[in-house]
Design an enzyme around this catalytic site. Structure first.
Site, PDB file in Angstrom:
ATOM      1  CB  THR A 226      -2.148   5.858  10.023  1.00 31.79           C
ATOM      2  OG1 THR A 226      -0.848   6.334   9.703  1.00 31.79           O
ATOM      3  CG2 THR A 226      -2.374   4.510   9.366  1.00 31.79           C
ATOM      4  CB  THR A 227      -6.256   5.973  13.208  1.00 36.84           C
ATOM      5  OG1 THR A 227      -5.184   5.139  13.651  1.00 36.84           O
ATOM      6  CG2 THR A 227      -7.556   5.414  13.730  1.00 36.84           C
TER       7      THR A 227
ATOM      8  CE1 TYR B 237       5.104   3.511  -5.405  1.00 36.87           C
ATOM      9  CE2 TYR B 237       6.091   5.487  -6.374  1.00 36.87           C
ATOM     10  CZ  TYR B 237       5.543   4.218  -6.521  1.00 36.87           C
ATOM     11  OH  TYR B 237       5.443   3.662  -7.752  1.00 36.87           O
TER      12      TYR B 237
ATOM     13  CE1 TYR C 130       3.688   6.668  12.873  1.00 31.30           C
ATOM     14  CE2 TYR C 130       2.205   7.883  11.411  1.00 31.30           C
ATOM     15  CZ  TYR C 130       2.490   6.766  12.158  1.00 31.30           C
ATOM     16  OH  TYR C 130       1.581   5.734  12.215  1.00 31.30           O
TER      17      TYR C 130
ATOM     18  NE  ARG D 134       0.085   2.217   8.605  1.00 29.79           N
ATOM     19  CZ  ARG D 134      -1.058   1.769   8.090  1.00 29.79           C
ATOM     20  NH1 ARG D 134      -1.302   1.951   6.797  1.00 29.79           N
ATOM     21  NH2 ARG D 134      -1.955   1.157   8.833  1.00 29.79           N
TER      22      ARG D 134
ATOM     23  CE  LYS E  66       1.622   7.203  15.759  1.00 27.10           C
ATOM     24  NZ  LYS E  66       0.407   7.371  14.907  1.00 27.10           N
TER      25      LYS E  66
ATOM     26  CB  ILE F 273       0.514   8.977  19.068  1.00 32.83           C
ATOM     27  CG1 ILE F 273       1.222  10.246  19.583  1.00 32.83           C
ATOM     28  CG2 ILE F 273      -0.515   9.329  17.990  1.00 32.83           C
ATOM     29  CD1 ILE F 273       1.974  11.022  18.521  1.00 32.83           C
TER      30      ILE F 273
END
Length: 300
Positions: free
Chosen positions: A49-50, A108, A134, A139, A162, A204
């Site tokens: 993501t980052t 989605y 994750y 999100r 995560k 993380i």
């Protein structure tokens, strides 16, 4: 008290540097990766993501993974996303020497828990890399339930989690059910200390771009049983937690502002993240200055 997991205690979710024309800056990525390893990070997550994964092509991800894997001596975890695409990317990550795959909950299309479970099983069947699930419902639009995670962990499908679910109670219940070698990493810097208390092995992290030594010291203090020192360090890091993301400057916009302030490779974020808002560079320097001031060192 927790001990560091197989990938270490502090793993940086590394930003992806771009040049002035918005192209992937491989030399900058190598420089940044080396700096992060020298400044408190035990491992790196690439193209997460980052790292602006949605804005990177598969070819760019492969080039990034390989370049960093070739120059650092710490674990490199490749973030890999539909089921078929995750399988393809995970195989690609293994080919360039990644140490693990970070696989997010499908997003989605909002699958059922059965569909989510089948997704992780399909990815795991295609690789010998340890798979870290994750969970980030804000999100993906879907939670990864503790019962689903417990089955996947018990069957050896996933090696760890995560955890960015925001539910410490659910995490505690999962750790109670999961095999002893199953490792949970906090996926939110601000919840690292609470999650350590229920059995997480590390973080993380986003803030470890600039606060790696302090985060590492906090985890080490907690692991030694010095909860007062860990709490004091966490209190001093709250400003960094708050800086990481906001509505006007979502992650990784602040991280890249901080990297530029430190003279490290970053570039601007690719669209659709948007431009850096006014005043963020000054705020980055303020956060860095307070974190590394003499007053901070004396306080902890």
């Amino acid at each position: 008290m927790p001990v560091p997991g197989r990938f270490g205690a502090v793993i940086c979710a590394m930003a992806t540097p771009f040049d002035d024309d918005g192209r992937l800056d491989i030399a900058g990525a190598v420089k940044l990766a080396r700096w992060l390893v020298d400044n408190g990070n035990d491992g790196l997550v690439l193209a997460g993501t980052t790292g602006e994964a949605p804005a990177l092509s598969d070819q760019e991800k492969r080039a990034l993974w390989k370049a960093v894997r070739d120059v650092v001596g710490v674990p490199v975890i490749a973030n890999t996303a539909s089921t078929a695409h995750s399988v393809e990317l995970t195989k690609m990550a293994a080919d360039v020497g990644a140490n693990g795959a970070l696989v997010v909950t499908p997003y989605y299309n909002r699958p059922s828990q059965a569909g989510i479970e089948a997704h992780f099983r399909a990815v795991a069947r295609a690789t010998e890399l340890p798979v870290i699930a994750y969970d980030i419902p804000k999100r993906t639009g879907r939670e990864l339930r503790a019962s689903t995670l417990a089955r996947l962990a018990a069957d050896g499908v996933i090696a760890g989690l995560k955890d960015a679910s925001g539910s410490t109670g659910a995490t505690a219940a999962l750790i109670k059910q999961a095999p002893q070698n199953f490792e949970v990493y906090s996926g939110e810097d601000a919840l690292t200390l609470p999650l350590l208390a229920v059995g997480a092995v590390g973080i993380i992290s986003v803030a470890s771009h600039w606060a790696g030594p302090q985060i590492s010291e906090m985890i080490a203090a907690y692991s030694k049983g010095d909860t007062d020192a860990a709490m004091a360090l966490n209190a001093r890091l709250v400003e960094s937690w708050d800086f990481e993301s906001s509505d006007d400057a979502p992650n990784p916009v602040p991280t890249k502002a901080m990297l530029r302030a430190l003279g490290l490779p970053a570039g601007e974020c690719r669209l659709p993240m948007g431009p850096t808002p006014p005043g963020l560079a000054e705020r980055a320097r303020e956060v860095w200055g307070k974190l590394n001031s003499q007053a901070f060192r004396q306080a902890v």
